[in-house]
Design a protein around this motif. Sequence first.
Motif, PDB file in Angstrom:
ATOM      1  N   GLY A  32       0.819  -1.204   0.000  1.00 15.39           N
ATOM      2  CA  GLY A  32       0.000   0.000   0.000  1.00 15.39           C
ATOM      3  C   GLY A  32       0.854   1.256   0.000  1.00 15.39           C
ATOM      4  N   VAL A  87       0.800   5.870  -0.686  1.00 13.51           N
ATOM      5  CA  VAL A  87       0.128   7.133  -0.971  1.00 13.51           C
ATOM      6  C   VAL A  87       0.919   7.833  -2.060  1.00 13.51           C
ATOM      7  CG1 VAL A  87      -0.438   9.422  -0.080  1.00 13.51           C
ATOM      8  CG2 VAL A  87      -0.869   7.400   1.322  1.00 13.51           C
ATOM      9  N   THR A 113      -3.545   9.643  -4.037  1.00 16.66           N
ATOM     10  CA  THR A 113      -3.960   8.262  -4.238  1.00 16.66           C
ATOM     11  C   THR A 113      -3.562   7.451  -3.004  1.00 16.66           C
ATOM     12  OG1 THR A 113      -1.861   7.636  -5.295  1.00 16.66           O
ATOM     13  CG2 THR A 113      -3.628   8.460  -6.731  1.00 16.66           C
ATOM     14  N   PRO A 114      -4.258   6.352  -2.725  1.00 18.40           N
ATOM     15  CA  PRO A 114      -5.326   5.690  -3.482  1.00 18.40           C
ATOM     16  C   PRO A 114      -6.561   6.587  -3.624  1.00 18.40           C
ATOM     17  CG  PRO A 114      -4.460   4.237  -1.766  1.00 18.40           C
ATOM     18  CD  PRO A 114      -3.932   5.585  -1.492  1.00 18.40           C
ATOM     19  N   ILE A 135     -11.576  -2.923  -1.642  1.00 12.28           N
ATOM     20  CA  ILE A 135     -10.736  -1.738  -1.794  1.00 12.28           C
ATOM     21  C   ILE A 135      -9.488  -1.887  -0.927  1.00 12.28           C
ATOM     22  CG2 ILE A 135     -10.589   0.750  -1.388  1.00 12.28           C
ATOM     23  CD1 ILE A 135     -12.365   0.013  -3.772  1.00 12.28           C
ATOM     24  N   ILE A 193      -5.631  -2.011  -2.207  1.00 10.55           N
ATOM     25  CA  ILE A 193      -4.639  -1.042  -1.739  1.00 10.55           C
ATOM     26  C   ILE A 193      -3.459  -1.759  -1.115  1.00 10.55           C
ATOM     27  CG2 ILE A 193      -4.222   0.773  -0.010  1.00 10.55           C
ATOM     28  CD1 ILE A 193      -7.092   1.754  -0.596  1.00 10.55           C
ATOM     29  N   ASP A 194      -3.734  -2.812  -0.349  1.00 14.40           N
ATOM     30  CA  ASP A 194      -2.661  -3.594   0.265  1.00 14.40           C
ATOM     31  C   ASP A 194      -1.758  -4.214  -0.800  1.00 14.40           C
ATOM     32  OD1 ASP A 194      -1.381  -4.757   2.613  1.00 14.40           O
ATOM     33  OD2 ASP A 194      -2.211  -6.665   1.949  1.00 14.40           O
ATOM     34  N   ASP A 247      -3.552   1.932  -7.071  1.00 15.81           N
ATOM     35  CA  ASP A 247      -3.662   3.367  -6.807  1.00 15.81           C
ATOM     36  C   ASP A 247      -5.030   3.955  -7.151  1.00 15.81           C
ATOM     37  OD1 ASP A 247      -0.775   3.777  -6.123  1.00 15.81           O
ATOM     38  OD2 ASP A 247      -0.505   3.144  -8.212  1.00 15.81           O
ATOM     39  N   PHE A 274     -11.820   6.715   1.550  1.00 21.31           N
ATOM     40  CA  PHE A 274     -10.490   6.728   0.921  1.00 21.31           C
ATOM     41  C   PHE A 274      -9.541   7.677   1.658  1.00 21.31           C
ATOM     42  CE2 PHE A 274     -12.408   4.373  -2.445  1.00 21.31           C
ATOM     43  CZ  PHE A 274     -11.365   3.794  -3.156  1.00 21.31           C
ATOM     44  N   ILE A 280      -8.265   5.979   4.725  1.00 15.32           N
ATOM     45  CA  ILE A 280      -7.258   4.973   4.357  1.00 15.32           C
ATOM     46  C   ILE A 280      -5.911   5.640   4.101  1.00 15.32           C
ATOM     47  CG2 ILE A 280      -6.572   3.309   2.592  1.00 15.32           C
ATOM     48  CD1 ILE A 280      -9.564   2.689   2.211  1.00 15.32           C
ATOM     49  N   ARG A 281      -5.913   6.736   3.341  1.00 15.93           N
ATOM     50  CA  ARG A 281      -4.643   7.427   3.050  1.00 15.93           C
ATOM     51  C   ARG A 281      -3.963   7.906   4.327  1.00 15.93           C
ATOM     52  NH1 ARG A 281      -7.832   9.598  -1.252  1.00 15.93           N
ATOM     53  NH2 ARG A 281      -8.153  11.538  -0.091  1.00 15.93           N
ATOM     54  N   ARG A 340      -6.614  -2.069   8.351  1.00 14.00           N
ATOM     55  CA  ARG A 340      -7.220  -3.029   7.426  1.00 14.00           C
ATOM     56  C   ARG A 340      -7.741  -4.259   8.163  1.00 14.00           C
ATOM     57  NH1 ARG A 340      -5.944  -7.510   4.239  1.00 14.00           N
ATOM     58  NH2 ARG A 340      -3.961  -7.768   5.318  1.00 14.00           N
TER      59      ARG A 340
END
Length: 433
Positions: free
Chosen positions: A18, A20, A34-35, A258, A262-263, A267, A399, A402-403, A415
């Motif tokens: 993962g 950014v 991103t993601p 998702i 990402i893991d 992106d 999202f 997550i970032r 996660r």
Amino acid sequence: MPPMKFVVKKAWSSGGCGRVGALEMGSCPGPIETPALLLSTRKGLPHFISPDLLTSLPSPDSHLLQISPLHFLEGLASTTISKLGGLHQMLGLHQYGMAAVARDSIQCLPESKGATKLGASFETPCGRLLIKPKDYVEMISCMRPNIWATLADEVPAWVTDKRNKTSVDRTVRWLDDCLALNPVVGSVFGAIVGGTNLDERKRCAEEVAKRNVSGYWIGGFGLGEGIDERPALLSAIIDLLPDEKPRMISGLGLPEEILEGIDAGIDLFDSTLVANSNFHLLNIPILVNVFCDGIWMVSVMVHRYIYSLTLGGFALTFSLDKGGNQYNFQKSQIGSDLTKINLRAKVYRKDMSPILGNCICYTCQNHTKAYINHLFNVHEMLAQILLEIHNTHHYLTFFHVIRESIKDGRFEKFRQTFIESRRAHQEREAVCA
């Protein structure tokens, strides 16, 4: 139009891939982290959100739109769109980035049986069409998206190894054909396919990585593969791609998927639906995950996540806790499975509270559940408009959370906590049902 630029800002190094990044496109007001989520569109615009309401969504996160060139086959000719200055000019979306992918998940579905060595086959509103690389590149040149994925021969999970090999051969050949035509618009993303065959996925990734492309589009997911098959397939692909180029994928839509993508190092995601067992209430064909006797069973049809939620009257309410804890659901109500609520339900007729009390979207700041319920009852399109604003805002915020977890070095814990707590809730729901 200035070329796309991509840079990796922060990589999660503890076992996963993962990361950014920052994506810059000349038409966007600033770099997009991103993601990121690509908003699904119909002929260039989200299904229920008009251009003047797009500004109510988080900026610049909401400035990435996914388009299908095939949507425009039943409207203006490509040459007319070109004379108007391309899609940005025609739609008046001068500050938005557009990513063109031939397939979508509702109206332009890949049809593997109809594909030939000449081109890919799609089920479209105009019927089944064979799209050749030359025709596809001509559409792209006229529409002038910022990013476009090359033509791919996508196949479902149940085809033979021989058909998987054929799909890879065709996809790589069509990539070369698209590059040879030398379109001067947008950044090219090479398509990677191979179905559920690990060796063919690797072979396709190796071949595409040799080409002069700006990024990669990973296709063939959400077409019937098992959940347990995905991690190995994604890892096999990503391990062979250079780190400095962005990766986009279609076919992963649920929050759990998702996080899985990402893991693996993806992106860019579209908002495709792979829904849980409660989505049979939508009365729309979808892909369904069912927990049965300790096993997650998967059926085979796909739809867009946010679109399907909105059409069915569902509002996303799952927790956006920065630790990923999904036990912090809002109180149980009729018409709710604690991850989303059904605003068509009678229980909301007199409910004067917003969808979520802590949500800052336009809908929650200005309207109540009772009002949206009333709009659904009188068949007003404003119901879908307000609901899509909320659902899109909620998913874009997901999202963002997550970032932030990647930047803070706690993505893996986020996660695992999110997936485990959400799964525990879904298992309890399955038992109760």
